[in-house]
Design a protein around this motif. Sequence first.
Motif, mmCIF file in Angstrom:
data_model
loop_
_atom_site.group_PDB
_atom_site.id
_atom_site.type_symbol
_atom_site.label_atom_id
_atom_site.label_comp_id
_atom_site.label_asym_id
_atom_site.label_seq_id
_atom_site.Cartn_x
_atom_site.Cartn_y
_atom_site.Cartn_z
ATOM 1 N N ASP A 12 0.827 -1.211 0.000
ATOM 2 C CA ASP A 12 0.000 0.000 0.000
ATOM 3 C C ASP A 12 0.862 1.262 0.000
ATOM 4 O O ASP A 12 0.535 2.259 -0.664
ATOM 5 C CB ASP A 12 -0.923 0.024 1.223
ATOM 6 C CG ASP A 12 -2.114 -0.911 1.073
ATOM 7 O OD1 ASP A 12 -2.329 -1.417 -0.046
ATOM 8 O OD2 ASP A 12 -2.808 -1.143 2.071
ATOM 9 N N ASP A 39 -20.001 -5.617 -5.454
ATOM 10 C CA ASP A 39 -21.146 -5.650 -4.536
ATOM 11 C C ASP A 39 -22.073 -6.835 -4.786
ATOM 12 O O ASP A 39 -23.248 -6.804 -4.386
ATOM 13 C CB ASP A 39 -21.955 -4.350 -4.623
ATOM 14 C CG ASP A 39 -21.120 -3.111 -4.320
ATOM 15 O OD1 ASP A 39 -20.149 -3.250 -3.551
ATOM 16 O OD2 ASP A 39 -21.442 -2.039 -4.848
ATOM 17 N N GLU A 98 -9.120 -0.403 -7.563
ATOM 18 C CA GLU A 98 -10.060 0.124 -6.575
ATOM 19 C C GLU A 98 -10.861 1.308 -7.097
ATOM 20 O O GLU A 98 -12.060 1.434 -6.805
ATOM 21 C CB GLU A 98 -9.303 0.550 -5.302
ATOM 22 C CG GLU A 98 -8.774 -0.592 -4.469
ATOM 23 C CD GLU A 98 -7.414 -1.092 -4.925
ATOM 24 O OE1 GLU A 98 -6.797 -1.887 -4.193
ATOM 25 O OE2 GLU A 98 -6.972 -0.695 -6.017
ATOM 26 N N SER A 154 -13.705 0.041 -9.436
ATOM 27 C CA SER A 154 -14.742 -0.718 -8.730
ATOM 28 C C SER A 154 -15.541 0.190 -7.800
ATOM 29 O O SER A 154 -16.755 0.001 -7.627
ATOM 30 C CB SER A 154 -14.126 -1.884 -7.956
ATOM 31 O OG SER A 154 -13.222 -1.441 -6.977
ATOM 32 N N MET A 155 -14.899 1.199 -7.200
ATOM 33 C CA MET A 155 -15.629 2.119 -6.330
ATOM 34 C C MET A 155 -16.632 2.947 -7.116
ATOM 35 O O MET A 155 -17.753 3.190 -6.653
ATOM 36 C CB MET A 155 -14.655 3.026 -5.572
ATOM 37 C CG MET A 155 -13.943 2.353 -4.420
ATOM 38 S SD MET A 155 -13.025 3.499 -3.357
ATOM 39 C CE MET A 155 -11.760 4.108 -4.486
ATOM 40 N N SER A 158 -19.549 0.876 -7.980
ATOM 41 C CA SER A 158 -20.381 0.713 -6.798
ATOM 42 C C SER A 158 -21.237 1.951 -6.555
ATOM 43 O O SER A 158 -22.446 1.852 -6.298
ATOM 44 C CB SER A 158 -19.501 0.441 -5.577
ATOM 45 O OG SER A 158 -20.263 0.295 -4.408
ATOM 46 N N GLN A 179 -6.845 8.888 -0.459
ATOM 47 C CA GLN A 179 -7.648 9.422 0.640
ATOM 48 C C GLN A 179 -7.118 10.769 1.112
ATOM 49 O O GLN A 179 -7.896 11.669 1.440
ATOM 50 C CB GLN A 179 -7.667 8.426 1.800
ATOM 51 C CG GLN A 179 -8.434 7.148 1.506
ATOM 52 C CD GLN A 179 -8.292 6.103 2.603
ATOM 53 O OE1 GLN A 179 -7.614 6.337 3.610
ATOM 54 N NE2 GLN A 179 -8.910 4.959 2.424
ATOM 55 N N ARG A 218 -16.474 6.889 -1.071
ATOM 56 C CA ARG A 218 -15.998 5.518 -0.910
ATOM 57 C C ARG A 218 -14.495 5.583 -0.688
ATOM 58 O O ARG A 218 -13.799 6.387 -1.308
ATOM 59 C CB ARG A 218 -16.265 4.687 -2.165
ATOM 60 C CG ARG A 218 -17.687 4.251 -2.365
ATOM 61 C CD ARG A 218 -18.057 3.039 -1.515
ATOM 62 N NE ARG A 218 -19.300 2.456 -1.993
ATOM 63 C CZ ARG A 218 -20.492 2.957 -1.793
ATOM 64 N NH1 ARG A 218 -20.629 4.089 -1.138
ATOM 65 N NH2 ARG A 218 -21.569 2.348 -2.261
ATOM 66 N N GLU A 219 -13.989 4.701 0.170
ATOM 67 C CA GLU A 219 -12.554 4.604 0.399
ATOM 68 C C GLU A 219 -12.159 3.136 0.423
ATOM 69 O O GLU A 219 -12.853 2.316 1.027
ATOM 70 C CB GLU A 219 -12.164 5.281 1.714
ATOM 71 C CG GLU A 219 -12.446 6.774 1.729
ATOM 72 C CD GLU A 219 -12.076 7.425 3.049
ATOM 73 O OE1 GLU A 219 -11.558 6.706 3.941
ATOM 74 O OE2 GLU A 219 -12.303 8.639 3.204
ATOM 75 N N LYS A 220 -11.054 2.815 -0.245
ATOM 76 C CA LYS A 220 -10.603 1.426 -0.299
ATOM 77 C C LYS A 220 -9.103 1.383 -0.574
ATOM 78 O O LYS A 220 -8.629 1.935 -1.569
ATOM 79 C CB LYS A 220 -11.367 0.670 -1.402
ATOM 80 C CG LYS A 220 -11.073 -0.813 -1.467
ATOM 81 C CD LYS A 220 -11.923 -1.478 -2.546
ATOM 82 C CE LYS A 220 -11.667 -2.972 -2.614
ATOM 83 N NZ LYS A 220 -12.478 -3.618 -3.682
ATOM 84 N N ASN A 221 -8.369 0.741 0.312
ATOM 85 C CA ASN A 221 -6.920 0.567 0.145
ATOM 86 C C ASN A 221 -6.213 1.880 -0.193
ATOM 87 O O ASN A 221 -5.402 1.952 -1.118
ATOM 88 C CB ASN A 221 -6.632 -0.473 -0.935
ATOM 89 C CG ASN A 221 -7.100 -1.850 -0.556
ATOM 90 O OD1 ASN A 221 -7.217 -2.175 0.625
ATOM 91 N ND2 ASN A 221 -7.388 -2.682 -1.551
#
Length: 277
Positions: free
Chosen positions: A16, A90, A124, A127-128, A131, A242, A263-266
């Motif tokens: 990350d 999802d 990410e 995909s976010m 979603s 982020q 949305r937040e992811k990794n």
Amino acid sequence: MDYIEVKLTVSEDFTDIFMAELGEIGYETFTEEDYGLNAYITNDLFSEESLKEVLARYAEMTSVEYSFQTLVKQNWNEEWEKNYQPISVDGIVQVRAGFHQPDPSFKYDIVINPKMSFGTGHHETTSMVLSLQQEINHTNKKVLDVGCGTGILAIMASKLGASQVGAFDIEEWAAENSRENVSLNDCSNIEVRQGTIEDEPADQYDIVLANINRNILIRDIPKYIEFMKPAPSQLVVSGFYQHDIEDIESVAKKCGLAKVNVREKNNWAAIVFERIQ
């Protein structure tokens, strides 16, 4: 344009961190592997010296080795097909290649066969946005996909009931790939163009989608407003980390936009803004 694939052999604890660091110097997308990380950047932006500088910052914290190769357009499909697996967003959307069988358990089925466009849904940011699109009413709405890549977001908009979808990308091969994917998904209401936001014909949209990167978003959000209908049209943005949310939100607020969803992811983020004026 060709891409450079950089393979990093590194501990999972640092993947990350390196995604965040390399994203700051132009790397567009990443895949996590058993040995560490693959990172992709356009040939014109690649600098081995810059890569070494990033790795050197963590030399005393972890062992890391790297190698890189050029992925030319001709061999991209072959390389991609070796590793590509369908994905679920999802449990509602399946994104798959043409050589995979459809799964009737999913409400929406999207077929993506990329050339050199990174937009298969695995990253990410993509995909976010897929979603977030599920939570936005697209029925009979006009939608614009900025920097469409494979066309995946435009295709999702069409399947969600949009009446008209415009999509464009600066790269000729990306626009060509989007048209091919649009055809694969029988989305006749999508028009794909090559160019930038500056080349777009004047029009007004209910929803604007922009999965690009921090710097372009900060520069172009004021331009996107010109293509948005009066309130309550919406702008969905992603392609940033982020820690960039505050900067993106600051620009959007000055343009008369209010944040309504995140949305937040990794370490990556995506935001839905709504026009309030």
